[in-house]
Every structure is written in structure tokens, then in C-alpha cells.
Scaffold this motif. Structure first.
Motif, PDB file in Angstrom:
ATOM      1  N   ILE A 121       0.846  -1.190   0.000  1.00 21.16           N
ATOM      2  CA  ILE A 121       0.000   0.000   0.000  1.00 21.16           C
ATOM      3  C   ILE A 121       0.882   1.240   0.000  1.00 21.16           C
ATOM      4  O   ILE A 121       1.864   1.312   0.742  1.00 21.16           O
ATOM      5  CB  ILE A 121      -0.929   0.042   1.231  1.00 21.16           C
ATOM      6  N   GLY A 122       0.527   2.203  -0.835  1.00 20.29           N
ATOM      7  CA  GLY A 122       1.218   3.479  -0.862  1.00 20.29           C
ATOM      8  C   GLY A 122       0.208   4.609  -0.785  1.00 20.29           C
ATOM      9  O   GLY A 122      -0.852   4.536  -1.409  1.00 20.29           O
ATOM     10  N   VAL A 123       0.512   5.637  -0.008  1.00 24.87           N
ATOM     11  CA  VAL A 123      -0.392   6.764   0.198  1.00 24.87           C
ATOM     12  C   VAL A 123       0.370   8.059  -0.029  1.00 24.87           C
ATOM     13  O   VAL A 123       1.535   8.180   0.378  1.00 24.87           O
ATOM     14  CB  VAL A 123      -0.977   6.750   1.631  1.00 24.87           C
ATOM     15  N   LEU A 153     -11.992   1.892   1.302  1.00 29.56           N
ATOM     16  CA  LEU A 153     -10.651   1.685   0.773  1.00 29.56           C
ATOM     17  C   LEU A 153      -9.584   2.102   1.778  1.00 29.56           C
ATOM     18  O   LEU A 153      -8.472   1.578   1.770  1.00 29.56           O
ATOM     19  CB  LEU A 153     -10.488   2.503  -0.522  1.00 29.56           C
ATOM     20  N   TRP A 154      -9.950   3.029   2.667  1.00 34.22           N
ATOM     21  CA  TRP A 154      -8.982   3.499   3.658  1.00 34.22           C
ATOM     22  C   TRP A 154      -8.857   2.583   4.866  1.00 34.22           C
ATOM     23  O   TRP A 154      -7.941   2.752   5.679  1.00 34.22           O
ATOM     24  CB  TRP A 154      -9.371   4.910   4.108  1.00 34.22           C
ATOM     25  N   ASP A 155      -9.727   1.602   4.994  1.00 33.62           N
ATOM     26  CA  ASP A 155      -9.653   0.710   6.147  1.00 33.62           C
ATOM     27  C   ASP A 155      -8.317  -0.034   6.239  1.00 33.62           C
ATOM     28  O   ASP A 155      -7.719  -0.100   7.319  1.00 33.62           O
ATOM     29  CB  ASP A 155     -10.814  -0.285   6.128  1.00 33.62           C
ATOM     30  N   PRO A 156      -7.816  -0.631   5.137  1.00 37.80           N
ATOM     31  CA  PRO A 156      -6.534  -1.329   5.243  1.00 37.80           C
ATOM     32  C   PRO A 156      -5.386  -0.395   5.623  1.00 37.80           C
ATOM     33  O   PRO A 156      -4.389  -0.855   6.197  1.00 37.80           O
ATOM     34  CB  PRO A 156      -6.324  -1.904   3.835  1.00 37.80           C
ATOM     35  N   ILE A 157      -5.532   0.894   5.319  1.00 37.88           N
ATOM     36  CA  ILE A 157      -4.492   1.859   5.671  1.00 37.88           C
ATOM     37  C   ILE A 157      -4.551   2.179   7.154  1.00 37.88           C
ATOM     38  O   ILE A 157      -3.544   2.178   7.853  1.00 37.88           O
ATOM     39  CB  ILE A 157      -4.655   3.137   4.831  1.00 37.88           C
ATOM     40  N   GLU A 159      -6.022   0.428   9.578  1.00 38.50           N
ATOM     41  CA  GLU A 159      -5.941  -0.722  10.484  1.00 38.50           C
ATOM     42  C   GLU A 159      -4.517  -1.175  10.750  1.00 38.50           C
ATOM     43  O   GLU A 159      -4.254  -1.846  11.753  1.00 38.50           O
ATOM     44  CB  GLU A 159      -6.767  -1.874   9.915  1.00 38.50           C
ATOM     45  N   GLY A 160      -3.609  -0.870   9.839  1.00 39.77           N
ATOM     46  CA  GLY A 160      -2.218  -1.238  10.053  1.00 39.77           C
ATOM     47  C   GLY A 160      -1.927  -2.709   9.887  1.00 39.77           C
ATOM     48  O   GLY A 160      -0.895  -3.195  10.371  1.00 39.77           O
ATOM     49  N   THR A 161      -2.810  -3.441   9.224  1.00 36.60           N
ATOM     50  CA  THR A 161      -2.571  -4.870   9.015  1.00 36.60           C
ATOM     51  C   THR A 161      -1.579  -5.130   7.889  1.00 36.60           C
ATOM     52  O   THR A 161      -1.089  -6.253   7.751  1.00 36.60           O
ATOM     53  CB  THR A 161      -3.897  -5.590   8.704  1.00 36.60           C
ATOM     54  N   HIS A 162      -1.305  -4.099   7.077  1.00 35.36           N
ATOM     55  CA  HIS A 162      -0.327  -4.206   5.999  1.00 35.36           C
ATOM     56  C   HIS A 162       0.639  -3.033   6.106  1.00 35.36           C
ATOM     57  O   HIS A 162       0.247  -1.932   6.513  1.00 35.36           O
ATOM     58  CB  HIS A 162      -1.013  -4.166   4.625  1.00 35.36           C
ATOM     59  N   PRO A 163       1.903  -3.252   5.740  1.00 38.86           N
ATOM     60  CA  PRO A 163       2.833  -2.121   5.735  1.00 38.86           C
ATOM     61  C   PRO A 163       2.410  -1.080   4.700  1.00 38.86           C
ATOM     62  O   PRO A 163       1.924  -1.421   3.623  1.00 38.86           O
ATOM     63  CB  PRO A 163       4.180  -2.766   5.372  1.00 38.86           C
ATOM     64  N   VAL A 164       2.564   0.187   5.054  1.00 40.11           N
ATOM     65  CA  VAL A 164       2.144   1.301   4.199  1.00 40.11           C
ATOM     66  C   VAL A 164       3.331   2.228   3.978  1.00 40.11           C
ATOM     67  O   VAL A 164       4.019   2.610   4.931  1.00 40.11           O
ATOM     68  CB  VAL A 164       0.991   2.096   4.844  1.00 40.11           C
ATOM     69  N   THR A 165       3.573   2.573   2.722  1.00 38.35           N
ATOM     70  CA  THR A 165       4.570   3.585   2.401  1.00 38.35           C
ATOM     71  C   THR A 165       3.868   4.918   2.211  1.00 38.35           C
ATOM     72  O   THR A 165       2.932   5.023   1.414  1.00 38.35           O
ATOM     73  CB  THR A 165       5.334   3.232   1.111  1.00 38.35           C
ATOM     74  N   THR A 215       8.096   7.172   4.242  1.00 36.99           N
ATOM     75  CA  THR A 215       8.178   6.354   5.440  1.00 36.99           C
ATOM     76  C   THR A 215       7.304   5.151   5.248  1.00 36.99           C
ATOM     77  O   THR A 215       6.300   5.215   4.536  1.00 36.99           O
ATOM     78  CB  THR A 215       7.717   7.134   6.689  1.00 36.99           C
ATOM     79  N   SER A 216       7.665   4.061   5.858  1.00 37.76           N
ATOM     80  CA  SER A 216       6.860   2.841   5.781  1.00 37.76           C
ATOM     81  C   SER A 216       6.483   2.430   7.184  1.00 37.76           C
ATOM     82  O   SER A 216       7.296   2.560   8.117  1.00 37.76           O
ATOM     83  CB  SER A 216       7.641   1.721   5.084  1.00 37.76           C
ATOM     84  N   THR A 217       5.269   1.930   7.331  1.00 34.54           N
ATOM     85  CA  THR A 217       4.816   1.443   8.635  1.00 34.54           C
ATOM     86  C   THR A 217       4.227   0.062   8.485  1.00 34.54           C
ATOM     87  O   THR A 217       3.859  -0.341   7.399  1.00 34.54           O
ATOM     88  CB  THR A 217       3.745   2.383   9.232  1.00 34.54           C
TER      89      THR A 217
END
Length: 217
Positions: A121-123, A153-157, A159-165, A215-217
Motif C-alpha cells: 500500500i502506498g499513500v 478503501l482506507w480501512d486497510p491503511i 488498520e495497520g494490518t499491511h505495511p504502508v509507504t 516512510t513505511s509502517t
């Protein structure tokens, strides 16, 4: 990489009371302007979702070269992203999601996101919050098929269940035409904050330090 652009243009706007897709903007229509911005990104494939205003959009907007996905139930809150995934080319490594009422997204923002998103995921991270464009790798498609609405669509972002850049983009979040006030600000080119408007889909998080490009989380 094979990249599909997904422009969301299916939902209705109860705050405007008319098809926002056809609102006048820079000598054309609002959706037409967003579509032109998406075309300038030179995606390998460009998919556009349309809802109850589809017939009017076809009459007024040039859709040549675009894969159109009809999503007539979006007016009742159903996700237009779910049927759009069936139209995504099987070669696509992922999708870049854009909004049809946010014509200020630039190709530079899109390709910075694609180039620097090292996670599924990238934001885009602006000075005043996070917003579109967003990147979702193919490995997320199965999860996206469970969306109940496009706003989810913003739920996966969140919730933090996937790393996000999170990739820095220049300036503030490009304005959207979600209310008449926001529409007139858009026409005037007013970059003022619209956090008090019912946007509902971006995450206002305040100013960010810009010492790092991503940054990635």
C-alpha cells in the motif's frame, strides 16, 4: 511494471443534488478534467467507474481508450472498486486509485508514489494530510474485493494490518468538489484547507516533517 489507473467516478453527491461529474470546470466538465489528468499519467491501462449518471457522462465526455465499468448501485453506497477489479488487466502489478472530483492530482505525484511505494500500500502525504493518489499492489486485490463502499478503501491503511509507504507530495491536498462551497473554491483555485467539509475519504493528520521522502509502517 504494468500499472492500471483506476478513476472513481460512480458515486453521487447528496450535498450537490446534481451529477457532480458534469459540473462545469475549465471549459469542460469536472470528471472530464480529472480524466484528462489521469490520461496524462500514461498508465498502461486506465479504468473509469460510472454510476447512475453514466448515460449523461457518455454523451458529454470523451471516453475513448478508457475501460468503463458500470456501477449503478454506487448511489446506494456499494463499492465501485469491486466490479472495477474484474476489469483490471491480469498483467497489472497494482492499481493507482484516483478520484473523479479531484482534478488537481498531477502525474508527478502519481509516478513518485509508484516509484517509491515499497510496500503493498502506498499513500500520498501532503502538508495537511494524506489523500489520493493511493497505490494498492495486486496482492491486496483479494482483500479489496470485500469492500462494502469506496470509502472503505482506507480501512486497510488505518488498520495497520499491511505495511504502508507514505510518499511526500508537494503542497496541500488537492481540493475536491464535495459541496457547493468546495466546488466554488475549486473553481477559484483556492488552496485553503477544506478539512471542515464532509470529504470523508482522506485522513487529515496535520503538518508533516519533510526531512524524509517516504516512510513505511
Amino acid at each position: 511494471m504494468f500499472i492500471t489507473g483506476l478513476l472513481l467516478g460512480a458515486d453521487s453527491s447528496p450535498h450537490l443534488g446534481s451529477p457532480w461529474q458534469l459540473l462545469a470546470y475549465r471549459g469542460g466538465t469536472l470528471l472530464g478534467a480529472a480524466l484528462q489528468s489521469a490520461r496524462e499519467c500514461s498508465f498502461d491501462q486506465l479504468v473509469v467507474t460510472l454510476g447512475s449518471a453514466s448515460e449523461q457522462v457518455h454523451d458529454r465526455i470523451d471516453l475513448d481508450g478508457v475501460r468503463v465499468v458500470e456501477s449503478p448501485h454506487s448511489d446506494t453506497g456499494s463499492s465501485s472498486i469491486v466490479p472495477a477489479l474484474d476489469a483490471v488487466d491480469r498483467r497489472a502489478d497494482g492499481i493507482v486509485v484516483l478520484l473523479g472530483d479531484q482534478p488537481g492530482i498531477t502525474s508527478a505525484s502519481v509516478w513518485s508514489l509508484v516509484a517509491e511505494a515499497s510496500t503493498p500500500i502506498g499513500v500520498s502525504r501532503y502538508d495537511d494530510g494524506e489523500s489520493y493518489p493511493c497505490w494498492f499492489g495486486r496482492e491486496l486485490f483479494g482483500e479489496l474485493r470485500g469492500l462494502r463502499s469506496d470509502a472503505d478503501l482506507w480501512d486497510p491503511i488505518r488498520e495497520g494490518t499491511h505495511p504502508v509507504t507514505r510518499v511526500d507530495a508537494i503542497g496541500n491536498i488537492p481540493p475536491r468538489a464535495t459541496t457547493w462551497s468546495a466546488y466554488h473554491q475549486l473553481l477559484a483555485g483556492d488552496p485553503a484547507s477544506t478539512h471542515d467539509l464532509p470529504l470523508g475519504t482522506h485522513l487529515p493528520t496535520g503538518p508533516h516533517a519533510r526531512g524524509r521522502r517516504r516512510t513505511s509502517t
